[in-house]
Scaffold this motif. Structure first.
Motif, short mmCIF file in Angstrom:
data_model
loop_
_atom_site.label_atom_id
_atom_site.label_comp_id
_atom_site.label_asym_id
_atom_site.label_seq_id
_atom_site.Cartn_x
_atom_site.Cartn_y
_atom_site.Cartn_z
N ASP A 88 65.61 17.65 98.55
CA ASP A 88 65.74 18.41 99.79
C ASP A 88 65.53 17.49 101.00
O ASP A 88 66.25 17.58 102.01
N LEU A 89 64.55 16.60 100.89
CA LEU A 89 64.26 15.66 101.97
C LEU A 89 65.41 14.67 102.13
O LEU A 89 65.84 14.37 103.26
N CYS A 90 65.93 14.18 101.01
CA CYS A 90 67.06 13.25 101.05
C CYS A 90 68.26 13.90 101.74
O CYS A 90 68.92 13.28 102.58
N ASN A 91 68.54 15.16 101.41
CA ASN A 91 69.67 15.86 102.02
C ASN A 91 69.48 15.99 103.52
O ASN A 91 70.40 15.75 104.31
N LYS A 92 68.29 16.38 103.93
CA LYS A 92 68.03 16.58 105.35
C LYS A 92 68.17 15.28 106.14
O LYS A 92 68.79 15.24 107.21
N ILE A 93 67.62 14.20 105.60
CA ILE A 93 67.71 12.90 106.27
C ILE A 93 69.15 12.40 106.30
O ILE A 93 69.63 11.89 107.32
N THR A 94 69.86 12.54 105.17
CA THR A 94 71.24 12.06 105.10
C THR A 94 72.15 12.82 106.06
O THR A 94 72.96 12.22 106.78
N VAL A 95 72.04 14.14 106.10
CA VAL A 95 72.82 14.95 107.04
C VAL A 95 72.54 14.50 108.47
O VAL A 95 73.46 14.34 109.29
N PHE A 96 71.28 14.27 108.79
CA PHE A 96 70.87 13.83 110.13
C PHE A 96 71.52 12.49 110.48
O PHE A 96 72.06 12.31 111.58
N LEU A 97 71.50 11.54 109.54
CA LEU A 97 72.06 10.21 109.79
C LEU A 97 73.58 10.26 109.90
O LEU A 97 74.18 9.51 110.67
N VAL A 98 74.23 11.14 109.15
CA VAL A 98 75.68 11.30 109.25
C VAL A 98 76.04 11.91 110.60
O VAL A 98 76.97 11.46 111.28
N HIS A 138 74.50 11.63 113.32
CA HIS A 138 74.26 10.66 114.39
C HIS A 138 75.04 9.35 114.18
O HIS A 138 74.76 8.34 114.82
N ASN A 139 76.02 9.39 113.26
CA ASN A 139 76.92 8.26 113.03
C ASN A 139 76.22 6.97 112.59
O ASN A 139 76.70 5.86 112.85
N VAL A 140 75.09 7.13 111.93
CA VAL A 140 74.43 5.98 111.33
C VAL A 140 75.00 5.74 109.93
O VAL A 140 75.18 4.60 109.50
N LEU A 141 75.30 6.83 109.24
CA LEU A 141 76.00 6.79 107.96
C LEU A 141 77.36 7.43 108.13
O LEU A 141 77.51 8.43 108.84
N ASN A 142 78.37 6.87 107.45
CA ASN A 142 79.72 7.42 107.52
C ASN A 142 80.31 7.48 106.11
O ASN A 142 80.88 6.50 105.63
N PRO A 143 80.14 8.62 105.41
CA PRO A 143 80.61 8.73 104.03
C PRO A 143 82.10 8.52 103.86
O PRO A 143 82.58 8.23 102.76
N GLN A 144 82.90 8.70 104.93
CA GLN A 144 84.34 8.50 104.84
C GLN A 144 84.71 7.01 104.81
O GLN A 144 85.78 6.64 104.34
N LYS A 145 83.82 6.18 105.32
CA LYS A 145 84.13 4.75 105.41
C LYS A 145 83.25 3.88 104.52
O LYS A 145 83.57 2.71 104.31
N GLN A 146 82.15 4.42 104.02
CA GLN A 146 81.25 3.61 103.20
C GLN A 146 80.66 4.44 102.08
O GLN A 146 80.48 5.66 102.19
N ALA A 147 80.38 3.77 100.98
CA ALA A 147 79.73 4.44 99.85
C ALA A 147 78.26 4.65 100.18
O ALA A 147 77.61 3.80 100.81
N LEU A 148 77.74 5.80 99.78
CA LEU A 148 76.32 6.07 99.95
C LEU A 148 75.59 5.62 98.69
O LEU A 148 75.92 6.06 97.59
N HIS A 149 74.62 4.76 98.85
CA HIS A 149 73.93 4.19 97.69
C HIS A 149 73.14 5.26 96.95
O HIS A 149 72.24 5.90 97.50
N ASN A 150 73.48 5.49 95.67
CA ASN A 150 72.74 6.40 94.79
C ASN A 150 72.73 7.85 95.27
O ASN A 150 71.86 8.63 94.91
N ILE A 151 73.69 8.22 96.13
CA ILE A 151 73.75 9.58 96.67
C ILE A 151 75.15 10.15 96.47
O ILE A 151 76.13 9.44 96.68
N LYS A 152 75.23 11.38 96.06
CA LYS A 152 76.52 12.05 95.94
C LYS A 152 76.47 13.41 96.62
O LYS A 152 75.40 14.01 96.77
N LEU A 153 77.63 13.89 97.04
CA LEU A 153 77.75 15.19 97.67
C LEU A 153 78.08 16.21 96.59
O LEU A 153 79.08 16.06 95.87
N VAL A 154 77.25 17.23 96.43
CA VAL A 154 77.43 18.21 95.36
C VAL A 154 77.58 19.61 95.92
O VAL A 154 77.17 19.89 97.06
N GLY A 155 78.17 20.52 95.12
CA GLY A 155 78.34 21.90 95.54
C GLY A 155 79.63 22.14 96.29
O GLY A 155 80.42 21.22 96.53
N GLU A 156 79.84 23.37 96.65
CA GLU A 156 81.04 23.78 97.37
C GLU A 156 80.68 24.15 98.82
O GLU A 156 79.58 24.62 99.10
#
Length: 223
Positions: A124-134, A136-154
């Motif tokens: 839950d904490l990982c999801n909240k932090i990752t969403v926040f970083l995405v 704020h354009n610190v992480l960009n899943p469309q342009k870079q792989a997320l280390h040890n993290i995957k997007l799950v669910g619909e």
């Protein structure tokens, strides 16, 4: 058969992320460190050859995000992460049960303790932090792989989830492997409980004093 020339290998390596920082949950509570050092002492007294594979207890942690930051992004992270100060819940963990990476315990590269309690809270904490970083354009899943993290669910209920979560106990830093079968067999029920994780760190990846935790950009208190 696919033939890859040296130029292709070089280009592939250049595309790999060059991690500079990481966000983690430190596992450095005194009773956890004490239990770790006690077990390490017992193991190495019988198997001194395993000494080289133990990790320093002062740097034990669970990684949530790996980051590749330039100077501008470093300043940005230092400004935005403190917005979480006293807004995230602390986590109570129990470590129990051994796991390893390798073909078999006798030829292992990693030995780790599984998260017996607190796994959902970590995700839950990982999801909240990752969403926040995405956002704020610190992480960009469309342009870079997320280390040890995957997007799950619909959609609209998709969440970022850690693919593996564990506390590394021993690790081979070279091509060498080690035999962890006797540890698994002798201490099958080894457990460390009551671990209150009350800080979130954004730290720098670089050589540090072996007796200290990684140097931090910022520390967020969990409540």
């Amino acid at each position: 058969m696919e033939i890859i020339n040296n130029k292709q290998v070089t280009q592939n390596k250049e595309k790999e992320p060059k991690w500079t920082h990481f966000i983690s949950l430190p596992l450095t509570k005194p009773h956890l460190v004490e239990a770790y050092l006690k077990l390490k002492s017992e193991i190495t007294s019988d198997h001194p050859d395993l000494e080289q594979f133990f990790l320093g207890s002062s740097k034990a942690h669970i990684t949530l995000n790996m980051l590749e930051l330039n100077e501008e992004q470093v300043e940005k992270v230092q400004k935005i992460l403190p917005l979480f100060h006293n807004q995230l819940p602390k986590i109570n963990l129990t470590l129990k049960g051994w796991g390893y990476f390798g073909k078999k315990p006798e030829k292992s590269k990693y030995l780790y303790l599984k998260i017996n309690k607190g796994l959902q809270q970590i995700n839950d904490l990982c999801n909240k932090i990752t969403v926040f970083l995405v956002e704020h354009n610190v992480l960009n899943p469309q342009k870079q792989a997320l280390h040890n993290i995957k997007l799950v669910g619909e959609k609209p209920n998709q969440q970022y989830k850690l693919q593996t979560v564990h506390a590394t106990f021993m690790k081979s830093r070279t091509i060498d492997t080690f035999d962890c079968s006797q540890i698994i067999n002798k201490y099958p029920d080894f457990e460390i409980s009551g671990i209150d994780v009350d800080q979130l760190n954004c730290s720098i990846i670089q050589p540090q004093n072996v007796d200290l935790y990684y140097k931090s950009l910022c520390v967020i208190n969990l409540i």
